[in-house]
Write a protein that holds these residues in place. Sequence first.
Motif, PDB file in Angstrom:
ATOM      1  N   GLU A  14      82.335  58.076   7.248  1.00 53.48           N
ATOM      2  CA  GLU A  14      82.863  56.865   8.086  1.00 53.48           C
ATOM      3  C   GLU A  14      83.084  57.355   9.130  1.00 53.48           C
ATOM      4  O   GLU A  14      83.955  58.473   9.501  1.00 53.48           O
ATOM      5  CB  GLU A  14      84.121  56.421   7.368  1.00 53.48           C
ATOM      6  N   SER A  74      84.028  54.751  11.913  1.00 50.67           N
ATOM      7  CA  SER A  74      84.654  53.653  12.719  1.00 50.67           C
ATOM      8  C   SER A  74      86.226  53.519  13.003  1.00 50.67           C
ATOM      9  O   SER A  74      86.658  54.304  12.528  1.00 50.67           O
ATOM     10  CB  SER A  74      84.560  52.318  11.995  1.00 50.67           C
ATOM     11  N   GLU A  75      86.478  52.757  14.233  1.00 50.98           N
ATOM     12  CA  GLU A  75      87.882  53.006  14.332  1.00 50.98           C
ATOM     13  C   GLU A  75      88.862  52.187  13.267  1.00 50.98           C
ATOM     14  O   GLU A  75      89.789  52.408  13.271  1.00 50.98           O
ATOM     15  CB  GLU A  75      88.139  51.975  15.906  1.00 50.98           C
ATOM     16  N   ALA A  76      88.001  51.352  12.343  1.00 50.66           N
ATOM     17  CA  ALA A  76      88.797  50.660  11.351  1.00 50.66           C
ATOM     18  C   ALA A  76      89.133  51.819  10.141  1.00 50.66           C
ATOM     19  O   ALA A  76      90.100  51.877   9.640  1.00 50.66           O
ATOM     20  CB  ALA A  76      87.835  49.753  10.690  1.00 50.66           C
ATOM     21  N   GLY A 116      79.814  54.962  16.005  1.00 43.86           N
ATOM     22  CA  GLY A 116      80.445  54.034  15.059  1.00 43.86           C
ATOM     23  C   GLY A 116      81.422  52.888  15.272  1.00 43.86           C
ATOM     24  O   GLY A 116      81.748  52.307  14.374  1.00 43.86           O
ATOM     25  N   SER A 117      81.619  53.090  16.756  1.00 43.32           N
ATOM     26  CA  SER A 117      82.601  52.240  17.104  1.00 43.32           C
ATOM     27  C   SER A 117      82.229  50.551  16.799  1.00 43.32           C
ATOM     28  O   SER A 117      80.898  50.270  16.884  1.00 43.32           O
ATOM     29  CB  SER A 117      82.862  52.202  18.487  1.00 43.32           C
ATOM     30  N   THR A 118      83.019  49.531  16.222  1.00 39.49           N
ATOM     31  CA  THR A 118      82.681  48.362  16.066  1.00 39.49           C
ATOM     32  C   THR A 118      82.521  47.309  17.301  1.00 39.49           C
ATOM     33  O   THR A 118      82.223  46.228  17.045  1.00 39.49           O
ATOM     34  CB  THR A 118      83.623  47.494  14.894  1.00 39.49           C
ATOM     35  N   THR A 119      83.281  48.036  18.465  1.00 42.60           N
ATOM     36  CA  THR A 119      83.191  47.191  19.738  1.00 42.60           C
ATOM     37  C   THR A 119      82.006  47.427  20.557  1.00 42.60           C
ATOM     38  O   THR A 119      81.518  48.477  20.391  1.00 42.60           O
ATOM     39  CB  THR A 119      84.336  47.466  20.586  1.00 42.60           C
ATOM     40  N   LYS A 137      79.054  46.424  20.720  1.00 38.50           N
ATOM     41  CA  LYS A 137      77.721  46.493  19.998  1.00 38.50           C
ATOM     42  C   LYS A 137      76.687  45.534  20.580  1.00 38.50           C
ATOM     43  O   LYS A 137      75.234  45.528  20.642  1.00 38.50           O
ATOM     44  CB  LYS A 137      77.540  46.273  18.377  1.00 38.50           C
ATOM     45  N   HIS A 183      93.243  47.354  15.029  1.00 49.11           N
ATOM     46  CA  HIS A 183      92.785  47.437  13.477  1.00 49.11           C
ATOM     47  C   HIS A 183      93.945  47.428  12.546  1.00 49.11           C
ATOM     48  O   HIS A 183      94.105  46.796  11.737  1.00 49.11           O
ATOM     49  CB  HIS A 183      91.691  48.351  13.329  1.00 49.11           C
ATOM     50  N   HIS A 197      84.141  40.581  19.874  1.00 47.67           N
ATOM     51  CA  HIS A 197      84.526  40.180  18.444  1.00 47.67           C
ATOM     52  C   HIS A 197      86.157  40.651  18.335  1.00 47.67           C
ATOM     53  O   HIS A 197      86.282  41.637  17.482  1.00 47.67           O
ATOM     54  CB  HIS A 197      83.639  41.017  17.349  1.00 47.67           C
ATOM     55  N   ARG A 252      78.434  45.384  25.245  1.00 51.27           N
ATOM     56  CA  ARG A 252      77.290  46.479  25.193  1.00 51.27           C
ATOM     57  C   ARG A 252      77.291  47.066  26.698  1.00 51.27           C
ATOM     58  O   ARG A 252      77.122  48.128  27.259  1.00 51.27           O
ATOM     59  CB  ARG A 252      76.184  46.162  24.664  1.00 51.27           C
TER      60      ARG A 252
END
Length: 303
Positions: free
Chosen positions: A98, A100-102, A226-229, A231, A134, A236, A157
């Motif tokens: 894993e 991600s920041e989560a 891997g960041s969810t922001t 993208k 998060h 979001h 992005r």
Amino acid sequence: MLPSFLSLVALYESYLRRCLIKAGLSQQTVDVDGETTLQFWGPSPARSSRKPALVFIHGFGPKAIWQWRRQAQHFAPMFDVYVPDLVFFGGSTTRSAERSEAFQAASVVKLLEKAGVERCSVVGTSYGGFVAYHMARTWPERVERAVIASSGINRRRSDGEEVARRAGVGSPADVMLPETAANMRRLLGLAVSRRVASMVPDFVLNDVIHRLYSENRKEKIELMRGSTTGKDDTPHVSALRQEVLLVWGENDQIFPVEMSSELKELLGKKVRLEVMKNTGHMPQVEDTAQFNKIVESFLCGPP
């Protein structure tokens, strides 16, 4: 590479460690699960009484004590202060895939569970603000208040591409994880409001890179990917239940201050925004007294 006794970075880190020890904190390491180990500075487990818990979460760059030393010293008399190194920073690591920041947020929450902390307030800067968000969104019963500083959770992005363009490099990783003195100077130019980059000699910048930026570089690039922001070109961001304080430097060139007004609206109706004059991406370092005053008023004032 300079030997430790000649390294300004090594000497200054020794000073930082002494400051936190004097503030009543100790460096500790905890296996938060079967795969992940976090190193952190926190109160003694053997202390006789407990205060409200306050967690400081660092951004990309040096380990946590370089980013939060002055806040740890200031708030330790009022709070049980926890200053963790996120996974792949300092002495923290994982065997998990894993990135991600989560995942970082879940690891910090597990650390707090191990420490017996049921509720806390959290302060995150830059990438650490992603993690703090998060934590607050996923565990609202655990996070009482959230401070998010210089953190473009609502980034698109195109924002990452623009940072690289302003720095004159090929990718955001070249900015945030510099490998040369020239790129380190570019990062300082973006991050700090005052013109200090040109005054630092190359041998010092190279020592900074070697001691603070080179370790786990591959894994840190994976964290960025891997960041969810960022993208796509749609932010979001969900509204948070907690009282939230946004703190931004008016001259931030990594996450420009214009992002703060949009983020304030996205995070809901319990959000207060403070823009600090004459500061860039690191207001907690550039104007420590004002930053601490703003955060203390928010954390200790009425809801």
